[in-house]
Design a protein around this motif. Sequence first.
Motif, PDB file in Angstrom:
ATOM      1  N   VAL A 116       0.846  -1.197   0.000  1.00 23.59           N
ATOM      2  CA  VAL A 116       0.000   0.000   0.000  1.00 23.59           C
ATOM      3  C   VAL A 116       0.876   1.239   0.000  1.00 23.59           C
ATOM      4  O   VAL A 116       0.659   2.170  -0.792  1.00 23.59           O
ATOM      5  CB  VAL A 116      -0.960   0.013   1.210  1.00 23.59           C
ATOM      6  N   PHE A 117       1.873   1.266   0.874  1.00 30.01           N
ATOM      7  CA  PHE A 117       2.755   2.435   0.937  1.00 30.01           C
ATOM      8  C   PHE A 117       3.551   2.611  -0.363  1.00 30.01           C
ATOM      9  O   PHE A 117       3.784   3.743  -0.794  1.00 30.01           O
ATOM     10  CB  PHE A 117       3.698   2.336   2.138  1.00 30.01           C
ATOM     11  N   ILE A 118       3.930   1.527  -1.004  1.00 29.72           N
ATOM     12  CA  ILE A 118       4.633   1.614  -2.291  1.00 29.72           C
ATOM     13  C   ILE A 118       3.704   2.221  -3.339  1.00 29.72           C
ATOM     14  O   ILE A 118       4.100   3.118  -4.091  1.00 29.72           O
ATOM     15  CB  ILE A 118       5.161   0.230  -2.742  1.00 29.72           C
ATOM     16  N   ARG A 119       2.460   1.758  -3.394  1.00 33.42           N
ATOM     17  CA  ARG A 119       1.495   2.306  -4.361  1.00 33.42           C
ATOM     18  C   ARG A 119       1.246   3.785  -4.106  1.00 33.42           C
ATOM     19  O   ARG A 119       1.154   4.576  -5.048  1.00 33.42           O
ATOM     20  CB  ARG A 119       0.180   1.532  -4.301  1.00 33.42           C
ATOM     21  N   VAL A 120       1.126   4.163  -2.851  1.00 31.56           N
ATOM     22  CA  VAL A 120       0.924   5.570  -2.508  1.00 31.56           C
ATOM     23  C   VAL A 120       2.118   6.396  -3.008  1.00 31.56           C
ATOM     24  O   VAL A 120       1.945   7.434  -3.653  1.00 31.56           O
ATOM     25  CB  VAL A 120       0.724   5.749  -0.982  1.00 31.56           C
ATOM     26  N   ALA A 121       3.316   5.921  -2.739  1.00 37.25           N
ATOM     27  CA  ALA A 121       4.527   6.646  -3.163  1.00 37.25           C
ATOM     28  C   ALA A 121       4.623   6.708  -4.693  1.00 37.25           C
ATOM     29  O   ALA A 121       4.955   7.759  -5.250  1.00 37.25           O
ATOM     30  CB  ALA A 121       5.768   5.990  -2.572  1.00 37.25           C
ATOM     31  N   GLN A 122       4.355   5.608  -5.362  1.00 36.58           N
ATOM     32  CA  GLN A 122       4.424   5.599  -6.830  1.00 36.58           C
ATOM     33  C   GLN A 122       3.485   6.635  -7.427  1.00 36.58           C
ATOM     34  O   GLN A 122       3.844   7.338  -8.370  1.00 36.58           O
ATOM     35  CB  GLN A 122       4.078   4.206  -7.374  1.00 36.58           C
ATOM     36  N   CYS A 123       2.319   6.726  -6.887  1.00 39.19           N
ATOM     37  CA  CYS A 123       1.345   7.681  -7.394  1.00 39.19           C
ATOM     38  C   CYS A 123       1.729   9.121  -7.064  1.00 39.19           C
ATOM     39  O   CYS A 123       1.656   9.995  -7.914  1.00 39.19           O
ATOM     40  CB  CYS A 123      -0.034   7.363  -6.841  1.00 39.19           C
ATOM     41  N   MET A 124       2.158   9.355  -5.832  1.00 33.56           N
ATOM     42  CA  MET A 124       2.429  10.728  -5.409  1.00 33.56           C
ATOM     43  C   MET A 124       3.692  11.306  -6.021  1.00 33.56           C
ATOM     44  O   MET A 124       3.744  12.511  -6.286  1.00 33.56           O
ATOM     45  CB  MET A 124       2.453  10.818  -3.885  1.00 33.56           C
ATOM     46  N   ILE A 125       4.721  10.481  -6.239  1.00 33.32           N
ATOM     47  CA  ILE A 125       5.939  11.036  -6.842  1.00 33.32           C
ATOM     48  C   ILE A 125       6.097  10.620  -8.298  1.00 33.32           C
ATOM     49  O   ILE A 125       7.077  10.976  -8.938  1.00 33.32           O
ATOM     50  CB  ILE A 125       7.205  10.730  -6.018  1.00 33.32           C
ATOM     51  N   MET A 126       5.117   9.877  -8.799  1.00 34.89           N
ATOM     52  CA  MET A 126       5.055   9.474 -10.205  1.00 34.89           C
ATOM     53  C   MET A 126       6.322   8.791 -10.698  1.00 34.89           C
ATOM     54  O   MET A 126       6.869   9.140 -11.735  1.00 34.89           O
ATOM     55  CB  MET A 126       4.687  10.670 -11.079  1.00 34.89           C
ATOM     56  N   GLU A 127       6.794   7.844  -9.910  1.00 28.62           N
ATOM     57  CA  GLU A 127       7.936   7.017 -10.288  1.00 28.62           C
ATOM     58  C   GLU A 127       7.618   5.574  -9.956  1.00 28.62           C
ATOM     59  O   GLU A 127       6.917   5.292  -8.988  1.00 28.62           O
ATOM     60  CB  GLU A 127       9.192   7.462  -9.543  1.00 28.62           C
ATOM     61  N   GLU A 128       8.142   4.667 -10.745  1.00 31.06           N
ATOM     62  CA  GLU A 128       7.881   3.240 -10.549  1.00 31.06           C
ATOM     63  C   GLU A 128       8.784   2.640  -9.472  1.00 31.06           C
ATOM     64  O   GLU A 128       8.336   1.858  -8.648  1.00 31.06           O
ATOM     65  CB  GLU A 128       8.088   2.512 -11.893  1.00 31.06           C
ATOM     66  N   ASP A 129      10.065   3.001  -9.504  1.00 30.32           N
ATOM     67  CA  ASP A 129      11.022   2.467  -8.533  1.00 30.32           C
ATOM     68  C   ASP A 129      11.021   3.352  -7.285  1.00 30.32           C
ATOM     69  O   ASP A 129      11.382   4.530  -7.341  1.00 30.32           O
ATOM     70  CB  ASP A 129      12.433   2.418  -9.121  1.00 30.32           C
ATOM     71  N   ILE A 130      10.651   2.748  -6.165  1.00 31.24           N
ATOM     72  CA  ILE A 130      10.513   3.488  -4.913  1.00 31.24           C
ATOM     73  C   ILE A 130      11.497   2.924  -3.892  1.00 31.24           C
ATOM     74  O   ILE A 130      11.487   1.732  -3.594  1.00 31.24           O
ATOM     75  CB  ILE A 130       9.079   3.361  -4.360  1.00 31.24           C
ATOM     76  N   SER A 131      12.333   3.789  -3.356  1.00 28.33           N
ATOM     77  CA  SER A 131      13.267   3.370  -2.311  1.00 28.33           C
ATOM     78  C   SER A 131      12.526   3.342  -0.969  1.00 28.33           C
ATOM     79  O   SER A 131      11.441   3.920  -0.819  1.00 28.33           O
ATOM     80  CB  SER A 131      14.442   4.352  -2.217  1.00 28.33           C
ATOM     81  N   SER A 132      13.132   2.717   0.005  1.00 28.31           N
ATOM     82  CA  SER A 132      12.544   2.697   1.352  1.00 28.31           C
ATOM     83  C   SER A 132      12.428   4.109   1.915  1.00 28.31           C
ATOM     84  O   SER A 132      11.448   4.437   2.588  1.00 28.31           O
ATOM     85  CB  SER A 132      13.394   1.835   2.287  1.00 28.31           C
ATOM     86  N   GLU A 133      13.412   4.946   1.623  1.00 24.09           N
ATOM     87  CA  GLU A 133      13.391   6.333   2.105  1.00 24.09           C
ATOM     88  C   GLU A 133      12.244   7.107   1.467  1.00 24.09           C
ATOM     89  O   GLU A 133      11.563   7.892   2.130  1.00 24.09           O
ATOM     90  CB  GLU A 133      14.722   7.036   1.824  1.00 24.09           C
ATOM     91  N   ASP A 134      12.035   6.902   0.152  1.00 26.56           N
ATOM     92  CA  ASP A 134      10.916   7.558  -0.524  1.00 26.56           C
ATOM     93  C   ASP A 134       9.594   7.084   0.049  1.00 26.56           C
ATOM     94  O   ASP A 134       8.681   7.875   0.287  1.00 26.56           O
ATOM     95  CB  ASP A 134      10.929   7.275  -2.033  1.00 26.56           C
ATOM     96  N   MET A 135       9.472   5.777   0.274  1.00 25.63           N
ATOM     97  CA  MET A 135       8.244   5.217   0.819  1.00 25.63           C
ATOM     98  C   MET A 135       7.926   5.866   2.165  1.00 25.63           C
ATOM     99  O   MET A 135       6.790   6.275   2.422  1.00 25.63           O
ATOM    100  CB  MET A 135       8.369   3.699   0.979  1.00 25.63           C
ATOM    101  N   GLU A 136       8.931   5.977   3.025  1.00 24.67           N
ATOM    102  CA  GLU A 136       8.733   6.565   4.353  1.00 24.67           C
ATOM    103  C   GLU A 136       8.338   8.031   4.260  1.00 24.67           C
ATOM    104  O   GLU A 136       7.373   8.470   4.907  1.00 24.67           O
ATOM    105  CB  GLU A 136      10.018   6.419   5.170  1.00 24.67           C
ATOM    106  N   ALA A 137       9.046   8.804   3.456  1.00 22.05           N
ATOM    107  CA  ALA A 137       8.767  10.238   3.330  1.00 22.05           C
ATOM    108  C   ALA A 137       7.369  10.482   2.761  1.00 22.05           C
ATOM    109  O   ALA A 137       6.627  11.350   3.252  1.00 22.05           O
ATOM    110  CB  ALA A 137       9.821  10.912   2.457  1.00 22.05           C
ATOM    111  N   VAL A 138       7.006   9.729   1.754  1.00 21.31           N
ATOM    112  CA  VAL A 138       5.693   9.904   1.144  1.00 21.31           C
ATOM    113  C   VAL A 138       4.593   9.444   2.096  1.00 21.31           C
ATOM    114  O   VAL A 138       3.537  10.079   2.189  1.00 21.31           O
ATOM    115  CB  VAL A 138       5.611   9.188  -0.222  1.00 21.31           C
ATOM    116  N   ALA A 139       4.830   8.379   2.835  1.00 23.41           N
ATOM    117  CA  ALA A 139       3.835   7.909   3.812  1.00 23.41           C
ATOM    118  C   ALA A 139       3.567   8.993   4.852  1.00 23.41           C
ATOM    119  O   ALA A 139       2.420   9.219   5.248  1.00 23.41           O
ATOM    120  CB  ALA A 139       4.314   6.622   4.482  1.00 23.41           C
ATOM    121  N   GLN A 140       4.609   9.671   5.291  1.00 24.17           N
ATOM    122  CA  GLN A 140       4.440  10.750   6.268  1.00 24.17           C
ATOM    123  C   GLN A 140       3.648  11.913   5.658  1.00 24.17           C
ATOM    124  O   GLN A 140       2.772  12.485   6.306  1.00 24.17           O
ATOM    125  CB  GLN A 140       5.803  11.213   6.778  1.00 24.17           C
TER     126      GLN A 140
END
Length: 167
Positions: free
Chosen positions: A64-88
């Motif tokens: 779920v957090f990966i999908r949220v990050a992919q949509c919000m930053i419009m990138e397919e490859d999501i790092s753990s740091e990106d996932m955390e920042a976008v989740a916040q």
Amino acid sequence: MINIISRERLTEIFDGVIREITRQVVGVNLSPGELSSAGERYTVYIKFDDHLGTGLSFCAERAVFIRVAQCMIMEEDISSEDMEAVAQEYLNILCGHIAARLFPDTKTPVRFSVPAFYPGRYVPEGYAEHIVLTYTSDQQESAQLIHCVPAEGAYGAAAWKQTKGVD
């Protein structure tokens, strides 16, 4: 002190915001569901200011957090740091909408802390679960929104039960 808001109204606000904003902002449809035992989970937690004395945990499978990050930053490859920042940031967005919807009922502006990210399902020590909303995504991932109240004290679980219409 805020005006009293019933558990039913609070549940309605939380449910409406999480489902509507998640669909609008990230394109993920959440429906009431069961918590699955599969999947690595993470939690984003935010504390409301002192006059409310409560917090919200959004716990979901990593997917779920990966999908949220992919949509919000419009990138397919999501790092753990990106996932955390976008989740916040996602929880910030949800809480902004919750605060706006609480105001007509409480007549009090609601502020909240900077969100924190945790592995697993997180409810702060000394807090009790007041409202737990469980969802299944359109791809069968599970998530929960947990309203956390202090276990004791003026804003504790007993006070919520006694004055705010909790069973």
